[in-house]
Motif scaffolding. Structure first.
Motif, short mmCIF file in Angstrom:
data_model
loop_
_atom_site.label_atom_id
_atom_site.label_comp_id
_atom_site.label_asym_id
_atom_site.label_seq_id
_atom_site.Cartn_x
_atom_site.Cartn_y
_atom_site.Cartn_z
N ILE A 1 0.82 -1.23 0.00
CA ILE A 1 0.00 0.00 0.00
C ILE A 1 0.85 1.27 0.00
N SER B 1 0.30 3.95 -2.80
CA SER B 1 -0.99 4.65 -2.65
C SER B 1 -0.92 5.68 -1.53
N ASN C 1 1.08 8.66 -2.63
CA ASN C 1 0.29 9.48 -3.54
C ASN C 1 -0.73 10.32 -2.77
N VAL C 2 -1.38 9.74 -1.78
CA VAL C 2 -2.37 10.47 -1.00
C VAL C 2 -1.72 11.58 -0.18
#
Length: 168
Positions: A84, A87, A90-91
């Motif tokens: 993860i 992700s 990126n967040v």
């Protein structure tokens, strides 16, 4: 490029040895177990191979499991946060991550602290959920996650500040 590979090899070995020799011996009140070996996964170069990160994360977690006789819980939790990680980057970092301009080892920022904190909380929740393997003990899982995460975050920030290269 070669220098970065050597730095990551040293980081892998150093965090593994610190975990096995020092941090695995800490068990305060049954809840506080720091796991700063996660810094290897969290500080892996953003532009690095995601498949290599998954393999190295599994090997790191599996090695910790072998030496602490924990039956694969570290391997599973480490593999999950490695999976993860893109992700979450990126967040939290947005366009810096997408444009590959993000360098997690340059300086310590609140975004890096948030990233480390969230990933440690997720790792510990997965780790303790698999270790206990019963949601009837959800309160125990939650308490262990919180206490161990706070201590791991504190230790990880100190290790991060110690391990990061000094810029002049």
């Amino acid at each position: 490029m070669g220098k970065i590979i050597i730095i990551n090899i040293i980081r892998f070995i150093l965090l593994f040895v610190l975990q096995i020799m020092i941090f695995s011996k800490i068990n305060f009140l049954g809840y506080i177990n720091p796991y700063p070996y996660l810094l290897f996964i969290l500080l892996f170069p953003v532009w690095g191979s995601k498949n290599l990160l998954l393999v190295l994360s599994f090997l790191l977690g599996f090695s910790i499991d072998l030496f602490s006789n924990s039956g694969g819980v570290h391997a599973m939790a480490s593999l999950f946060i490695a999976y993860i990680r893109p992700s979450m980057l990126n967040v939290i970092f947005g366009s810096s991550f997408e444009n590959q301009t993000l360098n997690l080892t340059k300086k310590f920022t609140t975004s890096i602290f948030l990233f480390i904190s969230l990933m440690v909380l997720i790792h510990h929740f997965i780790l303790f959920s698999i270790e206990i393997f019963s949601f009837t003990y959800f309160l125990d899982i939650f308490i262990r996650t919180i206490f161990a995460s706070v201590f791991t975050i504190l230790i990880s920030v100190l290790v991060f500040l110690f391990l990061k290269p000094q810029r002049k």
